[in-house]
Design a protein around this motif. Structure first.
Motif, PDB file in Angstrom:
ATOM      1  N   ASP A   2      18.087  19.261   3.677  1.00 30.96           N
ATOM      2  CA  ASP A   2      18.178  20.656   4.094  1.00 30.96           C
ATOM      3  C   ASP A   2      17.538  20.844   5.469  1.00 30.96           C
ATOM      4  N   ARG A   3      17.768  22.025   6.042  1.00 34.70           N
ATOM      5  CA  ARG A   3      17.318  22.279   7.410  1.00 34.70           C
ATOM      6  C   ARG A   3      15.807  22.118   7.573  1.00 34.70           C
ATOM      7  N   ALA A   4      15.059  22.633   6.620  1.00 36.33           N
ATOM      8  CA  ALA A   4      13.603  22.561   6.731  1.00 36.33           C
ATOM      9  C   ALA A   4      13.129  21.115   6.753  1.00 36.33           C
ATOM     10  N   ALA A   5      13.725  20.273   5.929  1.00 30.08           N
ATOM     11  CA  ALA A   5      13.336  18.860   5.882  1.00 30.08           C
ATOM     12  C   ALA A   5      13.719  18.144   7.173  1.00 30.08           C
ATOM     13  N   ILE A   6      14.887  18.482   7.713  1.00 35.61           N
ATOM     14  CA  ILE A   6      15.309  17.894   8.986  1.00 35.61           C
ATOM     15  C   ILE A   6      14.298  18.216  10.078  1.00 35.61           C
ATOM     16  N   LEU A   7      13.915  19.483  10.176  1.00 39.63           N
ATOM     17  CA  LEU A   7      12.979  19.895  11.215  1.00 39.63           C
ATOM     18  C   LEU A   7      11.614  19.247  11.027  1.00 39.63           C
ATOM     19  N   GLU A   8      11.145  19.190   9.801  1.00 35.76           N
ATOM     20  CA  GLU A   8       9.834  18.591   9.536  1.00 35.76           C
ATOM     21  C   GLU A   8       9.819  17.120   9.955  1.00 35.76           C
ATOM     22  N   THR A   9      10.876  16.391   9.597  1.00 33.16           N
ATOM     23  CA  THR A   9      10.947  14.972   9.935  1.00 33.16           C
ATOM     24  C   THR A   9      11.051  14.768  11.445  1.00 33.16           C
ATOM     25  N   CYS A  10      11.898  15.548  12.089  1.00 32.88           N
ATOM     26  CA  CYS A  10      12.069  15.404  13.538  1.00 32.88           C
ATOM     27  C   CYS A  10      10.792  15.737  14.286  1.00 32.88           C
ATOM     28  N   ALA A  17      13.736  10.780  23.919  1.00 32.63           N
ATOM     29  CA  ALA A  17      14.211   9.480  24.397  1.00 32.63           C
ATOM     30  C   ALA A  17      14.855   8.667  23.274  1.00 32.63           C
ATOM     31  N   VAL A  18      14.204   8.606  22.123  1.00 31.29           N
ATOM     32  CA  VAL A  18      14.761   7.798  21.029  1.00 31.29           C
ATOM     33  C   VAL A  18      16.035   8.435  20.483  1.00 31.29           C
ATOM     34  N   VAL A  19      16.114   9.744  20.494  1.00 26.42           N
ATOM     35  CA  VAL A  19      17.335  10.406  20.038  1.00 26.42           C
ATOM     36  C   VAL A  19      18.466  10.161  21.034  1.00 26.42           C
ATOM     37  N   SER A  20      18.153  10.201  22.326  1.00 24.74           N
ATOM     38  CA  SER A  20      19.153   9.894  23.349  1.00 24.74           C
ATOM     39  C   SER A  20      19.681   8.467  23.187  1.00 24.74           C
ATOM     40  N   ASP A  21      18.771   7.504  22.985  1.00 24.42           N
ATOM     41  CA  ASP A  21      19.193   6.114  22.785  1.00 24.42           C
ATOM     42  C   ASP A  21      20.109   5.983  21.574  1.00 24.42           C
ATOM     43  N   THR A  22      19.771   6.694  20.517  1.00 29.07           N
ATOM     44  CA  THR A  22      20.573   6.624  19.295  1.00 29.07           C
ATOM     45  C   THR A  22      21.966   7.197  19.519  1.00 29.07           C
ATOM     46  N   LEU A  23      22.043   8.326  20.202  1.00 32.05           N
ATOM     47  CA  LEU A  23      23.352   8.896  20.527  1.00 32.05           C
ATOM     48  C   LEU A  23      24.160   7.951  21.407  1.00 32.05           C
ATOM     49  N   ASP A  24      23.503   7.308  22.377  1.00 23.20           N
ATOM     50  CA  ASP A  24      24.184   6.306  23.205  1.00 23.20           C
ATOM     51  C   ASP A  24      24.825   5.233  22.328  1.00 23.20           C
ATOM     52  N   SER A  25      24.070   4.752  21.343  1.00 23.11           N
ATOM     53  CA  SER A  25      24.564   3.661  20.491  1.00 23.11           C
ATOM     54  C   SER A  25      25.767   4.079  19.659  1.00 23.11           C
ATOM     55  N   THR A 185      23.179  11.211  10.510  1.00 24.51           N
ATOM     56  CA  THR A 185      23.406   9.848  11.002  1.00 24.51           C
ATOM     57  C   THR A 185      22.438   9.504  12.119  1.00 24.51           C
ATOM     58  N   VAL A 186      22.293  10.415  13.077  1.00 28.67           N
ATOM     59  CA  VAL A 186      21.387  10.183  14.199  1.00 28.67           C
ATOM     60  C   VAL A 186      19.942  10.081  13.708  1.00 28.67           C
ATOM     61  N   MET A 187      19.552  10.946  12.802  1.00 28.65           N
ATOM     62  CA  MET A 187      18.183  10.888  12.281  1.00 28.65           C
ATOM     63  C   MET A 187      17.890   9.544  11.635  1.00 28.65           C
ATOM     64  N   THR A 188      18.801   9.072  10.797  1.00 33.12           N
ATOM     65  CA  THR A 188      18.586   7.804  10.092  1.00 33.12           C
ATOM     66  C   THR A 188      18.405   6.655  11.072  1.00 33.12           C
ATOM     67  N   LYS A 189      19.299   6.584  12.069  1.00 25.93           N
ATOM     68  CA  LYS A 189      19.223   5.498  13.048  1.00 25.93           C
ATOM     69  C   LYS A 189      18.010   5.654  13.969  1.00 25.93           C
ATOM     70  N   ALA A 190      17.695   6.882  14.353  1.00 22.72           N
ATOM     71  CA  ALA A 190      16.556   7.105  15.237  1.00 22.72           C
ATOM     72  C   ALA A 190      15.243   6.770  14.547  1.00 22.72           C
ATOM     73  N   LEU A 191      15.114   7.117  13.287  1.00 27.28           N
ATOM     74  CA  LEU A 191      13.896   6.795  12.555  1.00 27.28           C
ATOM     75  C   LEU A 191      13.721   5.289  12.427  1.00 27.28           C
ATOM     76  N   ALA A 192      14.823   4.572  12.190  1.00 23.07           N
ATOM     77  CA  ALA A 192      14.747   3.115  12.117  1.00 23.07           C
ATOM     78  C   ALA A 192      14.291   2.540  13.453  1.00 23.07           C
ATOM     79  N   LYS A 193      14.787   3.108  14.546  1.00 21.28           N
ATOM     80  CA  LYS A 193      14.394   2.630  15.884  1.00 21.28           C
ATOM     81  C   LYS A 193      12.917   2.917  16.155  1.00 21.28           C
ATOM     82  N   VAL A 194      12.460   4.105  15.795  1.00 19.08           N
ATOM     83  CA  VAL A 194      11.049   4.449  15.996  1.00 19.08           C
ATOM     84  C   VAL A 194      10.150   3.467  15.259  1.00 19.08           C
TER      85      VAL A 194
END
Length: 220
Positions: A2-10, A17-25, A185-194
């Motif tokens: 849900d939205r609240a969980a997305i915001l809390e995690t982000c 920078a890491v989100v930009s890299d993930t979108l690039d990929s 999708t971006v969150m999952t990949k970005a968290l793995a990169k972090v």
């Protein structure tokens, strides 16, 4: 998620920078705002969901113009974690954001404001601690100069297409928009990169070379 969980995690783990890299990929390489939109002061950061408003220049005002109608409706309709994104197409003749809108938005739980126009009442907004990224500063009102014509329609800001509901992360490195359909999708990949970067950072601190860590992890 849900939205609240997305915001809390982000807020806790991600940054532009890491989100930009993930979108690039993923092949999305035009998601970072290219124009120079700056925070009102260092330390301001925005993580939230866009609410887009589109402005056009005007050169008069009378009883039929109703210059603030769409602006008022959008700001009064903000929900927790939402971010007004005021698209002025680089028009710095107008300051569509100021202290009174900040006060209302903050009360409603807005995460901040982004505009490629200007902002005014800067000292008061700084005192409030409300995050604003803008194209400049200008004391003039939009009255006689500009009007929001559409709300919650797609727009372009700093060469990035943005729609209401897109995720926005803004910090001192810049502003990145994640299309709504890609958020999880971006969150999952970005968290793995972090988390992988944490490993790389520790290896570098312990003396590993850049060549070594890049060969092992493919991260720099």
């Amino acid at each position: 998620m849900d939205r609240a969980a997305i915001l809390e995690t982000c807020r806790a783990e991600l940054y532009s920078a890491v989100v930009s890299d993930t979108l690039d990929s993923l092949g999305y390489r035009r998601q970072v705002v290219q124009s120079v939109l700056q925070p009102l002061q260092d330390g301001m950061r925005i993580v939230g969901f866009a609410r887009v408003g589109i402005y056009m220049p005007i050169f008069h005002d009378d009883a039929t113009v109703n210059v603030y109608e769409h602006e008022i409706r959008l700001v009064d309709g903000l929900k927790q974690g939402e971010v007004p994104v005021f698209v002025c197409h680089g028009n710095r003749r107008i300051a569509p954001w100021g202290e009174l809108l900040s006060t209302r938005a903050q009360y409603l739980g807005s995460a901040g404001c982004i505009t490629d126009g200007c902002v005014r009442d800067v000292d008061m907004i700084r005192e409030m601690g409300f995050p604003v990224f803008a194209g400049g500063r200008n004391p003039v009102d939009t009255k006689y100069r500009g009007k929001m014509m559409w709300a919650d329609v797609p727009g372009v800001i700093g060469e990035v297409e943005v729609s209401s509901g897109d995720l926005v992360i803004a910090d001192l490195d810049g502003i990145v928009f994640v299309p709504e359909s890609l958020i999880e999708t971006v969150m999952t990949k970005a968290l793995a990169k972090v988390r992988a970067e944490t490993t790389v950072r520790e290896e570098l601190r312990n003396g590993a070379t850049l060549v070594e860590v890049f060969d092992r992890h493919g991260i720099l």
